[in-house]
Design a protein around this motif. Structure first.
Motif, mmCIF file in Angstrom:
data_model
loop_
_atom_site.group_PDB
_atom_site.id
_atom_site.type_symbol
_atom_site.label_atom_id
_atom_site.label_comp_id
_atom_site.label_asym_id
_atom_site.label_seq_id
_atom_site.Cartn_x
_atom_site.Cartn_y
_atom_site.Cartn_z
ATOM 1 N N TRP A 122 -21.071 9.308 -28.799
ATOM 2 C CA TRP A 122 -21.301 9.882 -27.482
ATOM 3 C C TRP A 122 -21.248 11.407 -27.599
ATOM 4 O O TRP A 122 -20.563 11.950 -28.477
ATOM 5 C CB TRP A 122 -20.232 9.418 -26.494
ATOM 6 N N LYS A 124 -20.054 15.242 -26.563
ATOM 7 C CA LYS A 124 -18.735 15.759 -26.196
ATOM 8 C C LYS A 124 -18.549 15.790 -24.682
ATOM 9 O O LYS A 124 -17.472 15.476 -24.170
ATOM 10 C CB LYS A 124 -18.540 17.160 -26.781
ATOM 11 N N GLU A 125 -19.591 16.183 -23.969
ATOM 12 C CA GLU A 125 -19.488 16.266 -22.514
ATOM 13 C C GLU A 125 -19.325 14.882 -21.887
ATOM 14 O O GLU A 125 -18.530 14.694 -20.960
ATOM 15 C CB GLU A 125 -20.725 16.963 -21.935
ATOM 16 N N ARG A 126 -20.076 13.910 -22.419
ATOM 17 C CA ARG A 126 -19.954 12.543 -21.901
ATOM 18 C C ARG A 126 -18.558 11.994 -22.167
ATOM 19 O O ARG A 126 -17.968 11.322 -21.323
ATOM 20 C CB ARG A 126 -21.017 11.652 -22.538
ATOM 21 N N ARG A 128 -15.784 13.748 -22.528
ATOM 22 C CA ARG A 128 -14.828 14.441 -21.654
ATOM 23 C C ARG A 128 -14.860 13.857 -20.240
ATOM 24 O O ARG A 128 -13.822 13.621 -19.633
ATOM 25 C CB ARG A 128 -15.136 15.938 -21.615
ATOM 26 N N GLN A 129 -16.048 13.619 -19.731
ATOM 27 C CA GLN A 129 -16.172 13.046 -18.390
ATOM 28 C C GLN A 129 -15.534 11.657 -18.333
ATOM 29 O O GLN A 129 -14.831 11.322 -17.370
ATOM 30 C CB GLN A 129 -17.642 12.970 -17.984
ATOM 31 N N ARG A 130 -15.763 10.856 -19.377
ATOM 32 C CA ARG A 130 -15.214 9.497 -19.409
ATOM 33 C C ARG A 130 -13.696 9.530 -19.513
ATOM 34 O O ARG A 130 -13.001 8.745 -18.855
ATOM 35 C CB ARG A 130 -15.818 8.720 -20.584
ATOM 36 N N ASP A 132 -11.632 11.893 -18.462
ATOM 37 C CA ASP A 132 -11.065 12.305 -17.175
ATOM 38 C C ASP A 132 -11.170 11.185 -16.138
ATOM 39 O O ASP A 132 -10.242 10.946 -15.356
ATOM 40 C CB ASP A 132 -11.773 13.557 -16.662
ATOM 41 N N GLU A 133 -12.296 10.482 -16.145
ATOM 42 C CA GLU A 133 -12.491 9.368 -15.214
ATOM 43 C C GLU A 133 -11.441 8.285 -15.439
ATOM 44 O O GLU A 133 -10.848 7.759 -14.489
ATOM 45 C CB GLU A 133 -13.890 8.791 -15.411
ATOM 46 N N ASP A 136 -7.772 9.321 -14.564
ATOM 47 C CA ASP A 136 -7.626 9.253 -13.111
ATOM 48 C C ASP A 136 -7.523 7.798 -12.654
ATOM 49 O O ASP A 136 -6.724 7.458 -11.772
ATOM 50 C CB ASP A 136 -8.818 9.941 -12.445
ATOM 51 N N ASP A 143 -5.910 16.882 -15.663
ATOM 52 C CA ASP A 143 -5.529 18.254 -15.995
ATOM 53 C C ASP A 143 -4.107 18.338 -16.534
ATOM 54 O O ASP A 143 -3.792 19.210 -17.345
ATOM 55 C CB ASP A 143 -5.661 19.148 -14.757
ATOM 56 N N ARG A 146 -4.324 15.407 -20.154
ATOM 57 C CA ARG A 146 -5.387 15.382 -21.158
ATOM 58 C C ARG A 146 -4.966 16.034 -22.479
ATOM 59 O O ARG A 146 -5.276 15.551 -23.572
ATOM 60 C CB ARG A 146 -6.624 16.089 -20.604
#
Length: 333
Positions: A122, A124-126, A128-130, A132-133, A136, A143, A146
């Motif tokens: 995947w 890096k941005e994908r 990171r989003q996953r 954080d999702e 949560d 924040d 992580r």
């Protein structure tokens, strides 16, 4: 050459996992660790394997993702025979949570959760989003957590991270081996409640191992009870097991207090209530609350009834009689 495993591309049916006469005998043993076992597990079902130590429940779980190879029979996941799938590829698409959590201590929480997506290339941005999702989703502020390391988290927080990591690649199947076993009772109860809420949202197919019958009754859609000889003694819903134990072993394993446990399984919204047009004077409760929880609220308030939102009124006697009637009906069927 092994097949590639692509979840969701197999033969579509209501069955996600099928164990077909699966058995396991270790070389140094003269008895089966798992006797020939056949179970179909539906998509989105929460199946709990429970029984005493040495009954084969963990071995059964580990055969599903080929951490243990079966001695006989077949295991199918999403329409594919797992014997024909590369085991590493299979495991990347099956979430796995264990009691010891298994977080890598030198990696941050974000890196631990993103481990499988990274292996799947995947971006890096994908990732990171996953990450954080998922943090949560399991109740950990991204924040805040992580960049922390496993040693900086409590046992309960580490277990949440373990669940998040298992969900990282959005697997259709999750295997969980006593994931809350090392947690103190209060935290364990909270984690069970939160995991049930999580499962209501994500609807994964879950196979969950425990030695604790109360945990099994609380979590499972169905429960498979094994005896000390690795025999499948009963496979049924929690209510059916409590009301109609298959034999003396199951009856003994459940132990005393079955009537009280039944109250924690039934929802007040499932009981007949006096329409709300009548004058209800009890405390107000949600239909999804259990009979035991509502009884506690009524007694704490010094009242004798509750008003179920959208349904009507129920007295303490109404609830006890209706619960008994449902038990008699379950026995008769």
């Amino acid at each position: 050459m092994p097949e590639q495993f692509h979840p969701g591309t197999g033969a579509q049916s209501d069955v996600e996992i099928s164990l077909r006469e699966v058995s396991k005998r270790y070389p140094a043993s003269d008895a089966d660790a798992v006797r020939p076992l056949s179970i179909d597990i539906a998509r989105g079902e929460f199946l709990v394997l429970v029984g005493p130590s040495g009954c084969g429940k963990t071995t059964t779980l580990r055969m599903i993702n080929r951490l243990v190879e079966p001695s006989g029979g077949e295991i199918w996941v999403d329409g594919k025979n797992t014997a024909h799938v590369d085991p590493d590829e299979l495991r990347r698409h099956i979430g796995y949570v264990i009691q010891q959590v298994g977080l890598l201590p030198h990696l941050s929480i974000g890196e631990n959760v993103g481990l499988v997506p990274k292996m799947l290339d995947w971006s890096k941005e994908r990732i990171r989003q996953r990450v954080d999702e998922l943090l949560d989703l399991v109740g950990l502020d991204p924040d805040t957590y992580r960049s922390r390391y496993p040693k900086q988290l409590s046992g309960g927080q580490q277990q949440r991270v373990g669940v998040a990591r298992a969900l990282a690649a959005d697997p259709p199947v999750m295997l969980m081996d006593e994931p809350f076993g090392a947690i103190d009772p209060i935290t364990r109860g909270h984690l069970q409640d939160e995991f049930l809420k999580l499962q209501a949202r994500i609807r994964k197919t879950i196979v969950f191992v425990t030695h604790d019958i109360d945990e099994a009754l609380r979590l499972g859609d169905r429960i498979a009870i094994f005896d000390e000889d690795a025999r499948l003694a009963q496979l049924d819903t929690p209510l059916a097991i409590l009301t109609s134990p298959a034999d003396e072993f199951v009856r003994s394993f459940i132990g005393d207090g079955a009537a009280i446990r039944r109250l924690s399984l039934l929802r007040v919204g499932d009981l007949p209530a006096v329409p709300e047009t009548s004058t209800g004077t009890g405390i107000e409760v949600d239909p999804g609350e259990t009979v035991s929880a509502v009884l506690e609220k009524i007694l704490a308030a010094g009242l004798d009834s509750a008003v179920v939102r959208g349904r009507g009124s129920l007295t303490v006697q109404d609830m006890l009689l209706a619960t008994a009637a449902r038990d008699e009906s379950a026995v008769a069927s």
